[in-house]
Design a protein around this motif. Structure first.
Motif, PDB file in Angstrom:
ATOM      1  N   UNK A  31       0.881  -1.315   0.015  1.00 60.68           N
ATOM      2  CA  UNK A  31       0.097   0.125   0.080  1.00 60.68           C
ATOM      3  C   UNK A  31       0.922   1.339  -0.007  1.00 60.68           C
ATOM      4  N   UNK A  32       2.125   1.210   0.589  1.00 57.41           N
ATOM      5  CA  UNK A  32       2.931   2.511   0.468  1.00 57.41           C
ATOM      6  C   UNK A  32       3.609   2.468  -1.091  1.00 57.41           C
TER       7      UNK A  32
ATOM      8  N   UNK B  84      -3.079  11.531  -5.814  1.00 55.47           N
ATOM      9  CA  UNK B  84      -3.474  11.801  -4.323  1.00 55.47           C
ATOM     10  C   UNK B  84      -2.411  12.747  -3.827  1.00 55.47           C
ATOM     11  N   UNK B  85      -2.814  13.564  -2.974  1.00 59.90           N
ATOM     12  CA  UNK B  85      -2.051  14.773  -2.607  1.00 59.90           C
ATOM     13  C   UNK B  85      -0.938  14.193  -1.463  1.00 59.90           C
ATOM     14  N   UNK B  86       0.089  15.339  -1.546  1.00 60.67           N
ATOM     15  CA  UNK B  86       1.356  14.915  -0.526  1.00 60.67           C
ATOM     16  C   UNK B  86       0.761  14.764   0.901  1.00 60.67           C
TER      17      UNK B  86
ATOM     18  N   UNK C 238      -0.153  10.596   5.130  1.00 60.55           N
ATOM     19  CA  UNK C 238      -0.914   9.816   6.091  1.00 60.55           C
ATOM     20  C   UNK C 238      -0.768   8.059   6.118  1.00 60.55           C
ATOM     21  N   UNK C 239      -0.362   7.709   4.729  1.00 57.06           N
ATOM     22  CA  UNK C 239      -0.083   6.403   4.552  1.00 57.06           C
ATOM     23  C   UNK C 239       1.253   6.102   5.185  1.00 57.06           C
ATOM     24  N   UNK C 240       2.220   6.992   4.872  1.00 52.62           N
ATOM     25  CA  UNK C 240       3.511   6.796   5.683  1.00 52.62           C
ATOM     26  C   UNK C 240       3.488   6.893   7.141  1.00 52.62           C
TER      27      UNK C 240
ATOM     28  N   UNK D 182       4.126   3.832  12.163  1.00 52.21           N
ATOM     29  CA  UNK D 182       3.516   3.298  13.327  1.00 52.21           C
ATOM     30  C   UNK D 182       3.363   1.686  13.359  1.00 52.21           C
ATOM     31  N   UNK D 183       3.159   1.046  12.236  1.00 55.04           N
ATOM     32  CA  UNK D 183       2.650  -0.321  12.363  1.00 55.04           C
ATOM     33  C   UNK D 183       4.387  -1.108  12.641  1.00 55.04           C
ATOM     34  N   UNK D 184       5.202  -0.683  11.941  1.00 61.29           N
ATOM     35  CA  UNK D 184       6.561  -1.340  11.965  1.00 61.29           C
ATOM     36  C   UNK D 184       7.398  -0.905  13.164  1.00 61.29           C
TER      37      UNK D 184
END
Length: 364
Positions: free
Chosen positions: A20-21, A33-35, A40-42, A47-49
């Motif tokens: 997804x990244x 998509x915007x910066x 937000x995805x980053x 957070x997950x890793x």
């Protein structure tokens, strides 16, 4: 376990980017998509890793270099006096050539006080929230001595070029320190290349010994006057691109100078196959000096190492460096570029958990 970095179980830094990244970055480049949405995805994936690294027992965690395309160029192109561009060729690796991108010197060199990596670390450190040590990785200043980077019309004298690079990196270290960094790693393919059997081409008429001396002066110059509670390590890498490598060679050429005299707190050294030579050059590292983090677990494939064999290699290395001065890590990151190495994310985590478990058995 050691309470001061580098830790007995540590890791180099980069982690495999999730799909997804990749998709979000592709959509951003295509204007879909915007910066802000990309960020937000980053943040979500970082957070997950971070949670995962803490879960498996790592005491130092990284952002996986999830905001970068390359391990080095994203940082270097945001220094004053450099810009990114697309050259005719990528970097040469065993059996392949990398994606085409490079930086070039375009003006006088200094640290950019608005460098995005500083803001990125502040945000990353908040995510970590004191649950572990937030480790920051950046390319070594010596990466800027690769041929095709320096503009000799701007810097005809290599010493003037080196002087400004040293000052820019001194300012970078101070900026990161003020942002909260207490564990910083300098990734250095250039220095490892100085130990290769065939010296990489250079744009100055220097011998191998002169280039080694210059590299040492640059690193030690950068570290001069650094805060005492800032731990700085260096990772020596022979190239890591989609599980391939750029060159081979033991540390013999650089050990008497760089390993003996570089004023870092630790060396992350590749030792996952015979391309790295034996452990004998490690005897040049002073007893009680820099920690030696042995990269005897490979990040280039997903096959899990044999624990007995890894322990045997640690024992072998301890013939040259005291056991308490040794530590364990992968030989490199898992994704030095956005492409990543050829293994799964599950295999990546299994490798890191293996390192944590093995280190506990060796050093506790």
């Amino acid at each position: 376990m050691s309470i001061k970095a580098p830790f007995k179980a540590d890791h180099v830094g980069s982690l495999l980017r999730p799909n997804n990244l990749h998709e979000a970055r592709k959509n951003f480049k295509e204007g879909n998509i915007t910066a802000e949405k990309l960020r937000e995805v980053e943040i979500s994936e970082i957070k997950r890793i971070v949670d995962k690294q803490i879960e498996i027992g790592l005491q130092a965690v990284t952002d996986g270099e999830f905001r970068r395309t390359w391990w080095h160029l994203d940082f270097l192109e945001h220094l004053n006096g450099f810009e990114g561009y697309v050259p005719e060729h990528g970097y040469k690796f065993e059996g392949t050539e990398t994606e085409k991108y490079e930086v070039k010197n375009t003006g006088e060199i200094s640290f950019n006080t608005d460098h995005p990596f500083v803001k990125d670390f502040t945000e990353f450190n908040e995510i970590v929230g004191g649950r572990a040590v937030a480790k920051q990785t950046i390319p070594s200043p010596n990466q800027l001595f690769n041929p095709r980077i320096r503009d000799t019309s701007i810097y005809p004298d290599i010493e003037d070029y080196a002087k400004d690079i040293i000052k820019a990196y001194q300012d970078a270290l101070q900026a990161f320190y003020e942002a909260g960094v207490r564990y910083l790693q300098l990734d250095d393919v250039y220095i490892a290349g100085l130990s290769a059997p065939d010296l990489p081409p250079n744009d100055i008429a220097y011998s191998r010994e002169e280039l080694i001396d210059l590299a040492l002066r640059v690193i030690n110059g950068v570290l001069e006057g650094k805060p005492e509670d800032l731990t700085v390590t260096t990772h020596l890498c022979r190239g890591n691109y989609q599980s391939t490598w750029a060159f081979e060679g033991s540390y013999a050429h650089i050990a008497p100078t760089l390993l003996a005299k570089e004023k870092v707190d630790g060396f992350f050294l590749e030792y996952d196959d015979d391309r790295s030579g034996d452990f004998k050059p490690l005897h040049h590292i002073p007893n009680g000096g820099a920690q030696v983090v042995l990269g005897v677990v490979t990040s280039k494939n997903g096959e899990l190492e044999d624990k007995k064999a890894i322990k045997a290699r640690i024992r072998e290395a301890s013939e040259y460096v005291p056991l308490e001065q040794l530590a364990l890590s992968p030989q490199c990151g898992f994704a030095s570029t956005h492409h990543g190495n050829k293994l799964t994310e599950e295999q990546q985590w299994d490798k890191l958990k293996f390192i944590v478990d093995t280190a506990k058995e060796i050093w506790t």
